[in-house]
Design a protein around this motif. Structure first.
Motif, PDB file in Angstrom:
ATOM      1  N   ILE A  77      11.115  16.112 -12.981  1.00 11.07           N
ATOM      2  CA  ILE A  77      10.499  15.564 -11.764  1.00 11.07           C
ATOM      3  C   ILE A  77      10.388  14.041 -11.855  1.00 11.07           C
ATOM      4  O   ILE A  77      10.647  13.320 -10.886  1.00 11.07           O
ATOM      5  N   HIS A  78       9.975  13.533 -13.041  1.00  5.72           N
ATOM      6  CA  HIS A  78       9.860  12.084 -13.219  1.00  5.72           C
ATOM      7  C   HIS A  78      11.200  11.390 -12.999  1.00  5.72           C
ATOM      8  O   HIS A  78      11.279  10.337 -12.350  1.00  5.72           O
ATOM      9  N   ARG A  79      12.275  11.991 -13.532  1.00  5.75           N
ATOM     10  CA  ARG A  79      13.600  11.400 -13.362  1.00  5.75           C
ATOM     11  C   ARG A  79      14.008  11.394 -11.893  1.00  5.75           C
ATOM     12  O   ARG A  79      14.602  10.432 -11.405  1.00  5.75           O
ATOM     13  N   GLY A  80      13.674  12.441 -11.190  1.00  7.51           N
ATOM     14  CA  GLY A  80      13.990  12.492  -9.761  1.00  7.51           C
ATOM     15  C   GLY A  80      13.268  11.411  -8.967  1.00  7.51           C
ATOM     16  O   GLY A  80      13.853  10.752  -8.102  1.00  7.51           O
ATOM     17  N   PHE A  81      11.994  11.199  -9.264  1.00  3.72           N
ATOM     18  CA  PHE A  81      11.236  10.149  -8.570  1.00  3.72           C
ATOM     19  C   PHE A  81      11.770   8.757  -8.921  1.00  3.72           C
ATOM     20  O   PHE A  81      11.828   7.875  -8.066  1.00  3.72           O
ATOM     21  N   ARG A  82      12.139   8.545 -10.195  1.00  6.20           N
ATOM     22  CA  ARG A  82      12.697   7.248 -10.587  1.00  6.20           C
ATOM     23  C   ARG A  82      14.014   6.970  -9.876  1.00  6.20           C
ATOM     24  O   ARG A  82      14.286   5.853  -9.447  1.00  6.20           O
ATOM     25  N   ARG A  83      14.834   8.013  -9.735  1.00  4.79           N
ATOM     26  CA  ARG A  83      16.121   7.844  -9.066  1.00  4.79           C
ATOM     27  C   ARG A  83      15.943   7.478  -7.593  1.00  4.79           C
ATOM     28  O   ARG A  83      16.729   6.714  -7.040  1.00  4.79           O
ATOM     29  N   ASN A  84      14.900   7.977  -6.967  1.00  6.50           N
ATOM     30  CA  ASN A  84      14.647   7.713  -5.547  1.00  6.50           C
ATOM     31  C   ASN A  84      13.767   6.458  -5.325  1.00  6.50           C
ATOM     32  O   ASN A  84      13.423   6.143  -4.180  1.00  6.50           O
ATOM     33  N   GLY A  85      13.399   5.776  -6.406  1.00 11.62           N
ATOM     34  CA  GLY A  85      12.639   4.547  -6.256  1.00 11.62           C
ATOM     35  C   GLY A  85      11.149   4.707  -6.050  1.00 11.62           C
ATOM     36  O   GLY A  85      10.458   3.773  -5.633  1.00 11.62           O
ATOM     37  N   TRP A  86      10.631   5.882  -6.328  1.00 13.09           N
ATOM     38  CA  TRP A  86       9.185   6.099  -6.159  1.00 13.09           C
ATOM     39  C   TRP A  86       8.410   5.652  -7.388  1.00 13.09           C
ATOM     40  O   TRP A  86       7.191   5.437  -7.310  1.00 13.09           O
ATOM     41  N   GLN A  90       0.836  -1.211   0.000  1.00 11.90           N
ATOM     42  CA  GLN A  90       0.000   0.000   0.000  1.00 11.90           C
ATOM     43  C   GLN A  90       0.865   1.254   0.000  1.00 11.90           C
ATOM     44  O   GLN A  90       0.532   2.246  -0.670  1.00 11.90           O
ATOM     45  N   ASN A  91       1.960   1.216   0.748  1.00  9.91           N
ATOM     46  CA  ASN A  91       2.876   2.372   0.749  1.00  9.91           C
ATOM     47  C   ASN A  91       3.496   2.586  -0.629  1.00  9.91           C
ATOM     48  O   ASN A  91       3.689   3.734  -1.070  1.00  9.91           O
ATOM     49  N   GLU A  92       3.830   1.477  -1.299  1.00 10.50           N
ATOM     50  CA  GLU A  92       4.366   1.597  -2.655  1.00 10.50           C
ATOM     51  C   GLU A  92       3.339   2.255  -3.573  1.00 10.50           C
ATOM     52  O   GLU A  92       3.673   3.138  -4.376  1.00 10.50           O
ATOM     53  N   ASP A  93       2.100   1.858  -3.458  1.00  6.86           N
ATOM     54  CA  ASP A  93       1.051   2.449  -4.293  1.00  6.86           C
ATOM     55  C   ASP A  93       0.886   3.933  -3.993  1.00  6.86           C
ATOM     56  O   ASP A  93       0.722   4.757  -4.906  1.00  6.86           O
ATOM     57  N   MET A  94       0.915   4.263  -2.705  1.00  6.58           N
ATOM     58  CA  MET A  94       0.746   5.671  -2.325  1.00  6.58           C
ATOM     59  C   MET A  94       1.905   6.521  -2.838  1.00  6.58           C
ATOM     60  O   MET A  94       1.709   7.660  -3.261  1.00  6.58           O
ATOM     61  N   ARG A  95       3.113   5.968  -2.812  1.00 10.36           N
ATOM     62  CA  ARG A  95       4.254   6.731  -3.325  1.00 10.36           C
ATOM     63  C   ARG A  95       4.123   6.972  -4.824  1.00 10.36           C
ATOM     64  O   ARG A  95       4.435   8.054  -5.325  1.00 10.36           O
ATOM     65  N   LYS A  96       3.664   5.957  -5.560  1.00 15.63           N
ATOM     66  CA  LYS A  96       3.487   6.129  -6.998  1.00 15.63           C
ATOM     67  C   LYS A  96       2.396   7.156  -7.295  1.00 15.63           C
ATOM     68  O   LYS A  96       2.543   8.005  -8.183  1.00 15.63           O
ATOM     69  N   ILE A  97       1.306   7.068  -6.544  1.00 15.55           N
ATOM     70  CA  ILE A  97       0.219   8.040  -6.743  1.00 15.55           C
ATOM     71  C   ILE A  97       0.705   9.452  -6.444  1.00 15.55           C
ATOM     72  O   ILE A  97       0.409  10.420  -7.177  1.00 15.55           O
ATOM     73  N   THR A  98       1.470   9.586  -5.356  1.00 12.81           N
ATOM     74  CA  THR A  98       1.997  10.905  -4.989  1.00 12.81           C
ATOM     75  C   THR A  98       2.945  11.449  -6.049  1.00 12.81           C
ATOM     76  O   THR A  98       2.916  12.648  -6.391  1.00 12.81           O
ATOM     77  N   ALA A  99       3.815  10.565  -6.575  1.00 21.00           N
ATOM     78  CA  ALA A  99       4.778  10.997  -7.589  1.00 21.00           C
ATOM     79  C   ALA A  99       4.056  11.481  -8.848  1.00 21.00           C
ATOM     80  O   ALA A  99       4.379  12.561  -9.396  1.00 21.00           O
ATOM     81  N   TRP A 100       3.076  10.729  -9.335  1.00 16.47           N
ATOM     82  CA  TRP A 100       2.353  11.141 -10.527  1.00 16.47           C
ATOM     83  C   TRP A 100       1.524  12.398 -10.279  1.00 16.47           C
ATOM     84  O   TRP A 100       1.372  13.254 -11.165  1.00 16.47           O
ATOM     85  N   ALA A 101       1.022  12.538  -9.056  1.00 16.57           N
ATOM     86  CA  ALA A 101       0.282  13.765  -8.728  1.00 16.57           C
ATOM     87  C   ALA A 101       1.203  14.981  -8.786  1.00 16.57           C
ATOM     88  O   ALA A 101       0.811  16.062  -9.258  1.00 16.57           O
ATOM     89  N   ALA A 102       2.445  14.808  -8.312  1.00 14.69           N
ATOM     90  CA  ALA A 102       3.406  15.912  -8.367  1.00 14.69           C
ATOM     91  C   ALA A 102       3.762  16.262  -9.809  1.00 14.69           C
ATOM     92  O   ALA A 102       3.930  17.444 -10.162  1.00 14.69           O
ATOM     93  N   ILE A 103       3.905  15.255 -10.658  1.00 14.41           N
ATOM     94  CA  ILE A 103       4.227  15.508 -12.068  1.00 14.41           C
ATOM     95  C   ILE A 103       3.088  16.247 -12.758  1.00 14.41           C
ATOM     96  O   ILE A 103       3.295  17.209 -13.510  1.00 14.41           O
ATOM     97  N   VAL A 104       1.882  15.802 -12.523  1.00 11.43           N
ATOM     98  CA  VAL A 104       0.716  16.423 -13.161  1.00 11.43           C
ATOM     99  C   VAL A 104       0.479  17.832 -12.621  1.00 11.43           C
ATOM    100  O   VAL A 104      -0.104  18.695 -13.309  1.00 11.43           O
ATOM    101  N   ALA A 105       0.958  18.102 -11.407  1.00 10.28           N
ATOM    102  CA  ALA A 105       0.713  19.422 -10.811  1.00 10.28           C
ATOM    103  C   ALA A 105       1.394  20.542 -11.598  1.00 10.28           C
ATOM    104  O   ALA A 105       0.900  21.687 -11.619  1.00 10.28           O
ATOM    105  N   VAL A 106       2.529  20.245 -12.259  1.00 11.94           N
ATOM    106  CA  VAL A 106       3.255  21.294 -12.992  1.00 11.94           C
ATOM    107  C   VAL A 106       2.434  21.831 -14.170  1.00 11.94           C
ATOM    108  O   VAL A 106       2.166  23.048 -14.254  1.00 11.94           O
ATOM    109  N   PRO A 107       1.993  20.973 -15.117  1.00 17.69           N
ATOM    110  CA  PRO A 107       1.176  21.530 -16.213  1.00 17.69           C
ATOM    111  C   PRO A 107      -0.153  22.082 -15.723  1.00 17.69           C
ATOM    112  O   PRO A 107      -0.682  23.042 -16.310  1.00 17.69           O
ATOM    113  N   THR A 108      -0.656  21.522 -14.647  1.00 19.60           N
ATOM    114  CA  THR A 108      -1.908  22.049 -14.101  1.00 19.60           C
ATOM    115  C   THR A 108      -1.714  23.477 -13.605  1.00 19.60           C
ATOM    116  O   THR A 108      -2.573  24.364 -13.819  1.00 19.60           O
TER     117      THR A 108
END
Length: 361
Positions: free
Chosen positions: A351-360, A297-315
């Motif tokens: 941002i996506h590259r940063g999350f991938r580097r940190n394992g999110w 569940q924590n893994e899922d939440m981290r992925k959701i959070t990461a994609w939310a952060a990415i989408v926040a920029v164009p938004t």
């Protein structure tokens, strides 16, 4: 001698005829078997219960009758109870069943209750699989009689009777020897069920620690724990009755047979320890499964959070330029639209590259 008797019981079970249902009884009604024994030898002729008791009383010392019944009704058991002088409270318990394991003396008669168990074979353990099937065995022992009353569709005593008849010296010790053989057989069944459940334990443990186990179903673990609890309820309460049979003078239990009950008590202790160990292991498996679910569940939440952060920029960019103010930077520039898209794409990639580097991601 007892080891030979156990081997004989297992051989007899493999070749025995199923007499577990009253409809298969050769004597009709609920009586499955009725035989007279003299000095450990079975008399070849079969006879009704009242005639068998009359012969035993006429023969005197060294003779007893063993009557086996399966789920008798109150009316069917009333005649036998009156014939042998059984206590009404014990008779009521024997007919209604659903009793705890116990040993209760009534004058010169001993009433014993044991829980019988059988391992239910299954191809794969599921959240609704039946693993342990339980029944009950009630035993009345007197100076010259043994009456066994079974409840449940398993645990036929025909093979045990056959094996005992092959051990004449042991059977010559009378009803107390039959009582010992019965309780020894019941405890051996506990050991067999506990050993068979080890395969289910290993299967559940392997599934929990397999890849993507965090997505698994905890229902199988709970089901196995429920079935183990049912086995524990059958096994654990028998310890005190066995201690009573092994250490205290009770009616119809010969002093020569009493030490044999201590051996059965040791086997029961081993089974209780095995079940307790299984229970602790299941608790650990369940905790490990819940921990894996939490991690997943924590893994899922981290992925959701990461994609939310990415989408926040164009938004955010779209939100700012959607306010339609006149004096906004590059609002009327010919390449302003393409620049905004480029800034959003670059920001999202960074941002996506940063999350991938940190394992999110």
């Amino acid at each position: 001698m007892m080891r030979n008797l156990r081997r004989a019981v297992r051989r007899a079970y493999r070749r025995s005829v199923d007499l577990s249902h009253p409809a298969r009884s050769p004597l009709g009604s609920a009586v499955v078997n009725c035989a007279v024994y003299v000095d450990g030898a079975r008399r070849p002729e079969d006879c009704p219960v009242d005639e068998a008791l009359r012969r035993v009383r006429k023969l005197g010392d060294g003779a007893f009758v063993w009557v086996g019944l399966h789920e008798p009704t109150e009316e069917e058991f009333a005649g036998i109870a009156a014939l042998f002088g059984l206590h009404p409270l014990a008779v009521q318990d024997a007919v209604t069943a659903h009793q705890r394991p116990k040993v209760v003396p009534y004058d010169d008669t001993l009433f014993s209750v044991f829980k019988t168990c059988r391992y239910v074979e299954h191809e794969e353990l599921t959240a609704s699989s039946e693993v342990v099937d339980t029944g009950e065995l009630m035993v009345f022992t007197g100076g010259d009689f043994v009456i066994t009353v079974r409840h449940g569709m398993h645990g036929s005593l025909g093979p045990l009777r056959e094996a005992l008849e092959g051990e004449r010296a042991q059977l010559a010790k009378g009803p107390s020897a039959v009582l010992h053989a019965l309780v020894d057989h019941v405890v051996d069944e506990y050991l067999e069920v506990a050993d068979a459940m080890r395969g289910d334990m290993d299967a559940v443990e392997a599934a929990v620690f397999a890849e993507n186990a965090g997505r698994g179903d905890a229902g199988r673990i709970y089901q196995l724990k429920r079935e183990l609890l049912e086995l524990k309820r059958a096994v654990a309460p028998l310890a005190r009755p066995l201690q009573k049979l092994a250490g205290e003078p009770v009616p119809s239990v010969d002093a020569e047979v009493r030490p044999y009950f201590r051996d059965v008590a040791d086997h029961l202790l081993r089974t209780v320890e095995q079940i307790t160990a299984y229970d602790g292991l299941l608790d650990s498996i369940l905790q490990a499964h819940l921990a894996q679910v939490t991690v997943a569940q924590n893994e899922d939440m981290r992925k959701i959070t990461a994609w939310a952060a990415i989408v926040a920029v164009p938004t955010m960019v779209c939100g700012i330029y959607g306010m339609n103010f006149e004096n906004m930077p590059e609002l009327h520039w010919r390449y302003g639209y393409f620049m905004a898209l480029g800034v959003m794409a670059v920001a999202c990639l960074v941002i996506h590259r940063g999350f991938r580097r940190n394992g999110w991601l």
